[in-house]
Scaffold this motif. Structure first.
Motif, PDB file in Angstrom:
ATOM      1  N   ALA A 662     -22.540   0.762 -39.459  1.00 46.68           N
ATOM      2  CA  ALA A 662     -23.157   0.557 -38.159  1.00 46.68           C
ATOM      3  C   ALA A 662     -22.345  -0.511 -37.439  1.00 46.68           C
ATOM      4  N   ALA A 663     -22.283  -0.427 -36.110  1.00 47.10           N
ATOM      5  CA  ALA A 663     -21.423  -1.337 -35.354  1.00 47.10           C
ATOM      6  C   ALA A 663     -22.161  -1.872 -34.132  1.00 47.10           C
ATOM      7  N   THR A 664     -21.891  -3.126 -33.794  1.00 44.26           N
ATOM      8  CA  THR A 664     -22.288  -3.668 -32.495  1.00 44.26           C
ATOM      9  C   THR A 664     -21.018  -3.887 -31.697  1.00 44.26           C
ATOM     10  N   ILE A 665     -21.101  -3.629 -30.387  1.00 42.38           N
ATOM     11  CA  ILE A 665     -19.920  -3.704 -29.527  1.00 42.38           C
ATOM     12  C   ILE A 665     -20.271  -4.566 -28.322  1.00 42.38           C
ATOM     13  N   ASP A 666     -19.627  -5.730 -28.210  1.00 41.48           N
ATOM     14  CA  ASP A 666     -19.789  -6.598 -27.043  1.00 41.48           C
ATOM     15  C   ASP A 666     -18.710  -6.239 -26.036  1.00 41.48           C
ATOM     16  N   LEU A 667     -19.129  -5.967 -24.792  1.00 43.44           N
ATOM     17  CA  LEU A 667     -18.215  -5.517 -23.750  1.00 43.44           C
ATOM     18  C   LEU A 667     -18.463  -6.292 -22.469  1.00 43.44           C
ATOM     19  N   ALA A 668     -17.452  -6.283 -21.599  1.00 43.14           N
ATOM     20  CA  ALA A 668     -17.669  -6.780 -20.246  1.00 43.14           C
ATOM     21  C   ALA A 668     -18.595  -5.822 -19.513  1.00 43.14           C
ATOM     22  N   SER A 669     -19.347  -6.350 -18.572  1.00 45.64           N
ATOM     23  CA  SER A 669     -20.327  -5.543 -17.857  1.00 45.64           C
ATOM     24  C   SER A 669     -19.671  -4.342 -17.173  1.00 45.64           C
ATOM     25  N   GLY A 670     -20.335  -3.167 -17.311  1.00 46.73           N
ATOM     26  CA  GLY A 670     -19.869  -1.962 -16.632  1.00 46.73           C
ATOM     27  C   GLY A 670     -18.930  -1.099 -17.444  1.00 46.73           C
ATOM     28  N   GLN A 671     -18.569  -1.522 -18.683  1.00 48.20           N
ATOM     29  CA  GLN A 671     -17.617  -0.744 -19.488  1.00 48.20           C
ATOM     30  C   GLN A 671     -18.299   0.178 -20.490  1.00 48.20           C
ATOM     31  N   GLU A 672     -19.624   0.186 -20.527  1.00 45.90           N
ATOM     32  CA  GLU A 672     -20.336   0.972 -21.539  1.00 45.90           C
ATOM     33  C   GLU A 672     -20.030   2.468 -21.428  1.00 45.90           C
ATOM     34  N   SER A 673     -20.084   3.002 -20.223  1.00 49.92           N
ATOM     35  CA  SER A 673     -19.893   4.446 -20.038  1.00 49.92           C
ATOM     36  C   SER A 673     -18.490   4.865 -20.447  1.00 49.92           C
ATOM     37  N   MET A 674     -17.483   4.052 -20.105  1.00 49.54           N
ATOM     38  CA  MET A 674     -16.105   4.385 -20.483  1.00 49.54           C
ATOM     39  C   MET A 674     -15.954   4.459 -21.993  1.00 49.54           C
ATOM     40  N   VAL A 675     -16.526   3.497 -22.687  1.00 47.50           N
ATOM     41  CA  VAL A 675     -16.405   3.466 -24.147  1.00 47.50           C
ATOM     42  C   VAL A 675     -17.114   4.664 -24.767  1.00 47.50           C
ATOM     43  N   MET A 676     -18.302   4.991 -24.268  1.00 46.83           N
ATOM     44  CA  MET A 676     -19.041   6.124 -24.820  1.00 46.83           C
ATOM     45  C   MET A 676     -18.278   7.432 -24.595  1.00 46.83           C
ATOM     46  N   ARG A 677     -17.684   7.600 -23.413  1.00 47.11           N
ATOM     47  CA  ARG A 677     -16.907   8.824 -23.151  1.00 47.11           C
ATOM     48  C   ARG A 677     -15.673   8.911 -24.036  1.00 47.11           C
ATOM     49  N   ALA A 678     -15.091   7.770 -24.369  1.00 45.16           N
ATOM     50  CA  ALA A 678     -13.904   7.783 -25.228  1.00 45.16           C
ATOM     51  C   ALA A 678     -14.253   8.052 -26.685  1.00 45.16           C
ATOM     52  N   LEU A 679     -15.416   7.557 -27.128  1.00 46.22           N
ATOM     53  CA  LEU A 679     -15.769   7.694 -28.546  1.00 46.22           C
ATOM     54  C   LEU A 679     -16.245   9.094 -28.919  1.00 46.22           C
ATOM     55  N   LEU A 680     -17.083   9.695 -28.083  1.00 45.87           N
ATOM     56  CA  LEU A 680     -17.785  10.910 -28.492  1.00 45.87           C
ATOM     57  C   LEU A 680     -16.869  12.089 -28.834  1.00 45.87           C
ATOM     58  N   PRO A 681     -15.793  12.358 -28.098  1.00 41.09           N
ATOM     59  CA  PRO A 681     -14.933  13.481 -28.517  1.00 41.09           C
ATOM     60  C   PRO A 681     -14.277  13.258 -29.872  1.00 41.09           C
ATOM     61  N   ARG A 682     -13.930  12.021 -30.181  1.00 42.14           N
ATOM     62  CA  ARG A 682     -13.252  11.722 -31.446  1.00 42.14           C
ATOM     63  C   ARG A 682     -14.233  11.546 -32.608  1.00 42.14           C
ATOM     64  N   PHE A 683     -15.452  11.098 -32.275  1.00 46.93           N
ATOM     65  CA  PHE A 683     -16.451  10.819 -33.326  1.00 46.93           C
ATOM     66  C   PHE A 683     -17.759  11.519 -32.972  1.00 46.93           C
ATOM     67  N   PRO A 684     -17.839  12.827 -33.092  1.00 47.59           N
ATOM     68  CA  PRO A 684     -19.072  13.543 -32.706  1.00 47.59           C
ATOM     69  C   PRO A 684     -20.277  13.200 -33.569  1.00 47.59           C
ATOM     70  N   SER A 685     -20.046  12.669 -34.774  1.00 50.52           N
ATOM     71  CA  SER A 685     -21.178  12.337 -35.644  1.00 50.52           C
ATOM     72  C   SER A 685     -21.736  10.954 -35.377  1.00 50.52           C
ATOM     73  N   VAL A 686     -21.068  10.162 -34.527  1.00 50.56           N
ATOM     74  CA  VAL A 686     -21.497   8.801 -34.257  1.00 50.56           C
ATOM     75  C   VAL A 686     -22.532   8.810 -33.133  1.00 50.56           C
ATOM     76  N   SER A 687     -23.629   8.058 -33.318  1.00 43.19           N
ATOM     77  CA  SER A 687     -24.648   7.880 -32.280  1.00 43.19           C
ATOM     78  C   SER A 687     -24.425   6.524 -31.624  1.00 43.19           C
ATOM     79  N   VAL A 688     -24.239   6.532 -30.312  1.00 37.46           N
ATOM     80  CA  VAL A 688     -24.005   5.305 -29.561  1.00 37.46           C
ATOM     81  C   VAL A 688     -25.217   5.048 -28.672  1.00 37.46           C
TER      82      VAL A 688
END
Length: 832
Positions: A662-688
């Motif tokens: 399990a992971a926690t991710i600290d980001l600058a404000s407004g970057q959440e959507s970019m990170v989620m879009r980048a992760l899901l194609p590569r890691f379809p089994s990961v829930s963000v």
């Protein structure tokens, strides 16, 4: 009996349908009893609704649940022998459509789901006909993705067609807290997603419909005895939603105690109101005694009058409390776990009525006894304050009623110790205010005489014979203390919502990160985000089965505060002390430790269970029981929303079990959507999961709790205002006497009013310090001990509230004094 008939005849003639003189008695009992009746009826109605719908809420008569594994053949066969079995799988996942993704609760069901109730779907598909390619989605998911029936979406590695929108899921409440809207597929559909792998965080649930007449408790006992180390969490239809029931019971108990406190406070107003009424009837009482009435007859006359008005106040309060329940249900909407049907609950109404009668007895007995015991001559010529009877004649009634109230509260409480502490705190506050009133009176008598006439008269009014200083101190002190209490609680809870959690929470949570792809997971985030901070930990689920020499299965009731023994808990291992934890006892294991398995425990859990360093702790992981020795205790920062595990093991204890990260991710404000879009194609089994959504749910729950506390405290404040009105009414005779004498000696109306304003101002200033201490102390206890929040009051708001409360109480005092200024001296002197 002839004495009672005579007394009733005389009492009935003097009673007025407009309740002149006894309106305060009526209002106080109406207010207190109504609050108790509403709180008790609502709590009882919700409990009854939960019990009556137990099978539908649970999804069966009994439920067996385990994490990260399915039932073995032997376990499944044992379940089948109990009755009809329905299997479901539940896990966190991501629903993806194009570039949009939503964290969901993915639920896989078999062909016999649901065993009870109906899964209502907008569309032609039902759970009975779900195929491996179809998904049913909740309204919230349809709205967020902007899709409907026939649309395509991706779950894990598989594509699904939306077969319909779920409008009612019968076991939704039994599923507990969720981090997203629901999506329902068949068990074959779950297999297609590829999300269930060794180490994945999922939960298997087996609901069973028992034969008619079979005992759910007996069924679970037989199964758990056969598979004691399987790590199964069990529920029965009698406790289908234990979390909701615990919340309702705890909140109901707290609100009931606050309502009882409001009634006790209102009781002081009842006593003052009756005292004022009997003072106004002094001439009638004297006339009756001159005509030969005994003290017993006089006492019976006014006992009957007070009893009639008290009974009407209690009855009106019960009716109002009962009528308020549907209004509360309508206003609360989805806040309540269930919407209870309107039924008359006899038990809470009887309890509220009993409290009302006992409060009336406790606070009206002293003035009623005084009315009967004072001789006619004393009544005819006595000045205020000269009509007292020995304390030994009134104390037994007061103590007897008080003991009955305490016994009733403790015998009906879910948590007797909490109830006892709460009532003791109320008693201590009242005793402190009474003692403070005595001190103010003595202190005023010792002050040097001022050369300013109005100031000298104001100070003298605090200690002269017949002065009601003690009553006014209690009334004013209660009002100001309650204002501070409410402000302290509300501002502290609001500050916890606004500052503590959001400032310290990560931006995203990620579940089921494959350990062999951790480096790739980090590179993906670091390639798109600016200076992200990524923390990962192994994540598993397990159940504590024993500690020291105690087996959890042998406990009839869990120790208070031992929440970690209820069902499964998160497990992890670490070579170093986790961030956000502070070692308070014992030692951490070396980085390359290879000795006997060790575990570090939350210090509060250790205290509740009386654990010692070196004690054994037994737990199940993937259906296998293991044991570790306690190496240390930790203080955990629970409010960070980071990884806070009750149990952290040495790596050699559990690292051999299949697990993901399990992971926690600290980001600058407004970057959440970019990170989620980048992760899901590569890691379809990961829930963000976006933490903002979780915080929104937490904020809503805590805000609702704060609103309920505010409403309950507001009832207590109204009771405190009623006490002040009663104190002013009780002192009216003495005030009228003073005002008439002053005006006869040449004082103007404004000078008389100024004297009273100075008196109230003096009391308000002196009492503000005490009210600040008592109110903040009570607020601290409620915030930190009852609701385990951080103590973060806004002192400026508290002080402004205190000043506003002081102004309000002064205004009420002066408004109550206004009729005195209209008394004609000649007429008043003839009546005194």
């Amino acid at each position: 009996m002839s004495d009672w008939r005579l007394a009733w005849r005389l009492a009935r003639r003097e009673l007025d349908l407009r309740f002149r003189g006894l309106r305060l008695l009526l209002a106080c009992l109406f207010l207190g009893v109504g609050a108790l009746a509403a709180i008790g009826s609502l709590t009882q109605a919700i409990d009854t609704e939960l019990a009556s719908r137990g099978s539908a809420i649970l999804g069966g008569d009994v439920e067996f649940a385990a994490s990260q594994r399915a039932a073995t053949q032997a376990e499944r066969a044992a379940m089948a022998r109990l009755g009809t079995v329905s299997e479901t799988v539940r896990m966190q996942a991501m629903a993806v459509r194009g570039t949009n993704s939503v964290p969901i609760e993915l639920k896989g069901v078999d062909a016999v789901y649901p065993l009870y109730g109906t899964l209502a779907v907008r569309g032609e598909t039902s759970a009975k006909s779900l195929d491996a390619n179809t998904v049913l989605i909740g309204p919230a998911l349809a709205e967020r993705l902007g899709i409907g029936r026939g649309a395509q979406l991706r779950l894990g590695t598989a594509a699904f067609t939306v077969g319909g929108i779920v409008t009612s899921e019968p076991d939704r409440l039994g599923e507990g807290f969720t981090l997203g809207p629901v999506a329902i597929v068949s068990l074959d559909g779950i297999a297609r997603t590829g999300l269930v792998q060794p180490g994945s965080l999922y939960e298997s649930k087996y609901r069973i419909r028992l034969p008619t007449g079979a005992s759910p408790a007996a069924a679970t006992d037989r199964f758990k005895a056969a598979f004691a180390t399987g790590g199964w969490e069990t529920k029965t239809r009698d406790r289908a939603a234990p979390g909701a029931e615990r919340f309702v019971d705890r909140m109901g108990q707290f609100l009931l105690l606050v309502g009882l406190s409001a009634l006790v406070i209102a009781g002081i107003g009842v006593g003052n109101g009756v005292s004022s009424y009997l003072t106004a009837r002094r001439g009638s009482i004297a006339a009756l005694k001159v005509l030969g009435a005994t003290s017993g007859i006089v006492a019976r006359i006014y006992v009957l009058q007070v009893a009639v008005v008290a009974a009407m106040g209690i009855a009106a309060g019960l009716i109002a409390g009962l009528a308020t329940v549907p209004l509360i249900v309508w206003l609360a909407g989805d806040v309540l776990p269930v919407a209870p049907r309107f039924t008359v609950q006899a038990a809470p109404l009887a309890l509220a009525a009993a409290y009302g009668m006992l409060i009336a007895l406790a606070f009206t007995a002293p003035p009623l006894i005084e009315a009967g015991r004072i001789p006619a001559a004393g009544l005819l010529r006595g000045l205020p304050g000269e009509r007292r009877v020995p304390l030994r004649q009134t104390l037994p009634w007061v103590l007897g009623a008080g003991a009955a109230i305490v016994a009733l509260a403790l015998s009906t409480a879910e948590q007797p110790l909490l109830s006892a502490g709460f009532l003791a705190a109320v008693a201590v506050v009242l005793a402190m205010l009474a003692l403070f009133g005595w001190g103010v009176r003595r202190g005023a008598a010792l002050l040097p005489k001022s050369r300013r006439p109005l100031l000298r008269l104001a100070v003298a009014g605090l200690h002269r014979p017949g002065a009601r200083t003690g009553t006014l101190v209690v009334a004013l002190g209660l009002g100001l203390t309650l204002f501070v209490l409410l402000a302290g609680i509300r501002t502290s809870i609001d500050a916890n919502i606004a500052r503590t959690v959001p400032n310290r929470a990560p931006a995203l949570f990620a579940l089921d990160v494959p350990p062999d792809r951790e480096a790739e997971f980090r590179r993906t985030i670091e390639g798109i985000a600016t200076h992200p901070v990524i923390r990962t930990v192994p994540a598993m689920r397990g159940t504590i089965t024993g500690y020291g020499t105690t087996r959890v299965a042998d406990l009839k009731t869990l120790p208070e505060g031992a929440w970690a023994l209820r069902g499964e808990r998160g497990l992890t291992f670490s070579a170093t002390l986790p961030e956000g934890s502070e070692l308070t006892a014992g030692r951490w294991w070396p980085r390359n430790y290879r000795g006997p398995p060790l575990v570090s425990i939350d210090e509060r859990l250790a205290k509740v269970l009386d654990l010692k360093i070196g004690d054994p702790l037994s737990y199940t992981l993937l259906g296998v029981e293991r044991t570790a020795r306690i190496a240390s205790f930790r203080r955990i920062s629970w409010d960070t929303l980071g990884f806070n595990f009750v149990m952290v093991f040495s790596p050699n204890a559990i690292e051999d079990a299949p697990h993901n990260l399990a992971a926690t991710i600290d980001l600058a404000s407004g970057q959440e959507s970019m990170v989620m879009r980048a992760l899901l194609p590569r890691f379809p089994s990961v829930s963000v999961i976006e933490v903002r959504g979780v915080l929104g749910q937490v904020r809503a729950i805590v805000t609702q709790m704060a609103t309920a506390i505010t409403a309950a405290a507001s009832v207590a404040i109204l009771a405190g205002i009623a006490v002040l009105i009663g104190a002013i009414a009780a002192a009216r005779e003495a005030r009228t006497y003073d005002g008439v004498i002053l005006r006869t000696l040449g004082a103007t109306r404004w000078q008389v009013l100024g004297v009273q304003a100075l008196e109230y101002a003096f009391l308000s200033v002196v009492l503000s310090v005490l009210a600040l201490l008592l109110g903040l102390g009570g607020a601290w206890y409620v915030v930190t001990q009852l609701f385990t929040f951080e103590w973060l009051p806004d002192y400026a708001t508290v002080l402004v509230t205190l000043l506003g409360g002081a102004g309000l109480t002064m205004a009420i005092g002066l408004i109550g004094a206004w009729p005195i200024l209209g008394a004609r001296p000649a007429q008043a002197l003839r009546q005194l």
